[in-house]
Design an enzyme around this catalytic site. Structure first.
Site, PDB file in Angstrom:
ATOM      1  N   SER A  53      46.202  87.376 -26.884  1.00 42.63           N
ATOM      2  CA  SER A  53      44.957  86.786 -26.389  1.00 42.63           C
ATOM      3  C   SER A  53      45.213  86.110 -25.062  1.00 42.63           C
ATOM      4  O   SER A  53      46.333  85.616 -24.811  1.00 42.63           O
ATOM      5  CB  SER A  53      44.430  85.761 -27.399  1.00 42.63           C
ATOM      6  OG  SER A  53      43.375  84.995 -26.839  1.00 42.63           O
ATOM      7  N   TYR A  93      44.291  78.006 -32.846  1.00 44.27           N
ATOM      8  CA  TYR A  93      44.273  79.427 -32.484  1.00 44.27           C
ATOM      9  C   TYR A  93      45.162  79.695 -31.277  1.00 44.27           C
ATOM     10  O   TYR A  93      46.009  80.602 -31.296  1.00 44.27           O
ATOM     11  CB  TYR A  93      42.837  79.853 -32.184  1.00 44.27           C
ATOM     12  CG  TYR A  93      42.709  81.253 -31.626  1.00 44.27           C
ATOM     13  CD1 TYR A  93      42.822  82.365 -32.455  1.00 44.27           C
ATOM     14  CD2 TYR A  93      42.477  81.467 -30.269  1.00 44.27           C
ATOM     15  CE1 TYR A  93      42.712  83.654 -31.945  1.00 44.27           C
ATOM     16  CE2 TYR A  93      42.364  82.745 -29.748  1.00 44.27           C
ATOM     17  CZ  TYR A  93      42.484  83.832 -30.593  1.00 44.27           C
ATOM     18  OH  TYR A  93      42.374  85.105 -30.082  1.00 44.27           O
TER      19      TYR A  93
END
Length: 477
Positions: free
Chosen positions: A354, A367
């Site tokens: 990500s 996250y």
């Protein structure tokens, strides 16, 4: 048939059983450990290969009989079989009553090496002016007999492996019947070679569609039921790979696998997998090995996300992100490494990361830090796998909303709130912050995954490819 039965009465069965036949659980345990060794040996002079195990009563009886392995070396019973099964199979020396997986792996490696030496000699001794225009086929066997276990067939894809299996079933019946009524005879090696390398047959083979760059490769995609994982499974399959679609959502994984089978034949299976659970990850890899013979590519794409200010982030949220995005990537990579090392032919692992792994942001500490852990894990594994030809790279997408399980959860609302926009404005917001002014879709990320998985990136490891439209803060440095 009746006449054969009468003449051969009492003589069928090739001398009866010599080796005890293993039960299903014991046999599959042995095969799960040793098939990668067989596949690795066969990959010595070919880029891709699929194995198919045959444990039918006929295959077990033939491989385990007193005279079956000996009779198998006489030659093929039918000229039409030669292209798929070669002149003879490999008959492995193995006693399951006294030996285990390590011994079977060693027997596979030794047996394939000896068979390949024979096949190269067979080619050199029989080539002539007419057949000399054709290069030698991969030198390993297409059929392997394993006492107590059965038969393992191989081919460039699952369809060809099954064809070799089916043709050898016919060979078993012919050889058994011929032995029962007086003795099996076959073509000489010179006669067999003239058919195997017959110019007309070779011309027909040359008319086959060109192979995809991943033909005969085996890829496992976690999180394959949706989003980037699903797009990656499709992209790899389109290039010729056989796909194990792994996901906690079995129905979704099965839908993807069914789609691949409908499009490409027997090149997709679904496996229910919780990547946070060690036992189910081990079973996921085991299924890949038993279905196709080994592994070449792992795409770790299983994911989730939570968003909250630090003071509102619960320990459960923190643990969940790390369980899926750090532990889950570690477990899948560890089990993939074990197979790739046993095969001894390298491989490719691609982590779907990500933008958040590189760029700090508010309200996503669990996250983002878990994604950063996975990114660094990939670099560590690249160091460890490099000497064995195992490449590990990361693709970093950003804001891939379409078809994503993550973005259909609370994450979308929470990220919209963080940026002060409405949910239906979020896609435009993300597009507007990219230098290229574009939205990113699952298929875009899958293209980068396929590149890193395949031979075009064979000299790249420890790398990051951003597929984010150009987010300045995420430029690697």
């Amino acid at each position: 048939a009746a006449a054969l039965a009468e003449v051969g009465r009492g003589h069928f069965g090739l001398g009866g059983r010599k080796t005890a036949e293993l039960g299903e659980e014991d046999a599959t345990t042995l095969l799960a450990h040793s098939l990668p060794a067989l596949r690795g040996a066969l990959l010595a002079d070919t880029d891709g290969l699929i194995l198919e195990v045959d444990r039918s009563p006929e295959a077990l009886a033939f491989a385990s009989s007193v005279r079956g392995p000996e009779v198998s070396q006489v030659g093929a019973p039918c000229p039409d079989h030669l292209i798929s099964t070669k002149h003879k199979p490999l008959a492995v020396s193995f006693d399951p009553a006294a030996e285990g997986a390590e011994e079977l792996s060693a027997a596979f490696r030794t047996g394939v090496d000896e068979y390949a030496d024979w096949y190269r000699g067979y080619y050199a001794a029989n080539i002539d002016a007419e057949t000399g225009q054709f290069a030698i086929d991969p030198a390993g066997p297409r059929v392997t007999l394993v006492p107590g276990i059965g038969i393992v067939a191989s081919g460039r894809d699952a369809q060809r492996a099954r064809m070799a299996r089916d043709l050898y079933h016919r060979a078993i019946a012919v050889q058994d019947a011929a032995e029962a009524v007086g003795g099996f005879r076959s073509l000489s090696e010179r006669e067999a070679f003239a058919i195997e390398y017959w110019p007309l047959e070779r011309y027909k083979l040359a008319l086959a569609p060109p192979a995809g760059e991943l033909e005969g490769r085996i890829a496992l995609v976690t999180g394959g039921a949706s989003g980037i994982g699903r797009a990656s499974a499709r992209a790899l399959a389109a290039r010729g790979a056989h796909i194990v679609v792994a996901d906690l959502n079995l129905a979704g994984a099965q839908e993807v696998a069914d789609e691949l089978v409908a499009a490409y034949g027997r090149r997709g299976i679904a496996v229910e997998t919780d990547v946070t659970d060690e036992r189910t990850v081990e079973e996921m890899i085991r299924r890949a090995v038993l279905e196709y013979g080994g592994l070449d590519i792992l795409v770790a794409s299983a994911g989730l996300a939570t968003s909250a200010p630090l003071t509102d982030t619960t320990l459960a949220d923190w643990e969940l992100n790390y369980a899926v995005l750090a532990r889950g990537f570690f477990l899948a990579a560890r089990e993939a490494f074990r197979v790739l090392v046993e095969q001894g032919r390298g491989g490719s692992i691609v982590f779907v990361g990500s933008k958040n792994a590189l760029v700090a942001g508010a309200n996503a500490a669990a996250y983002s830090s878990a994604k950063a852990a996975a990114l660094h894990l990939a670099r560590c594994l690249a160091e460890e796998g490099g000497p064995q030809g195992i490449r590990v790279n990361t693709v970093n997408p950003d804001a891939v909303i379409e078809g994503s399980g993550i973005w259909s959860s609370d994450w979308k609302a929470e990220r919209a709130s963080t940026y002060g926009v409405d949910e239906d404005e979020l896609l435009a917001f993300y597009r507007g912050r990219t230098k290229l002014g574009v939205s990113v879709y699952p298929g875009d990320v899958a293209e980068a995954v396929a590149f890193l998985a395949g031979p075009r990136s064979s000299k790249s490891t420890g790398n990051i490819i951003n597929v984010d439209g150009g987010v300045t803060a995420a430029y690697p440095r």
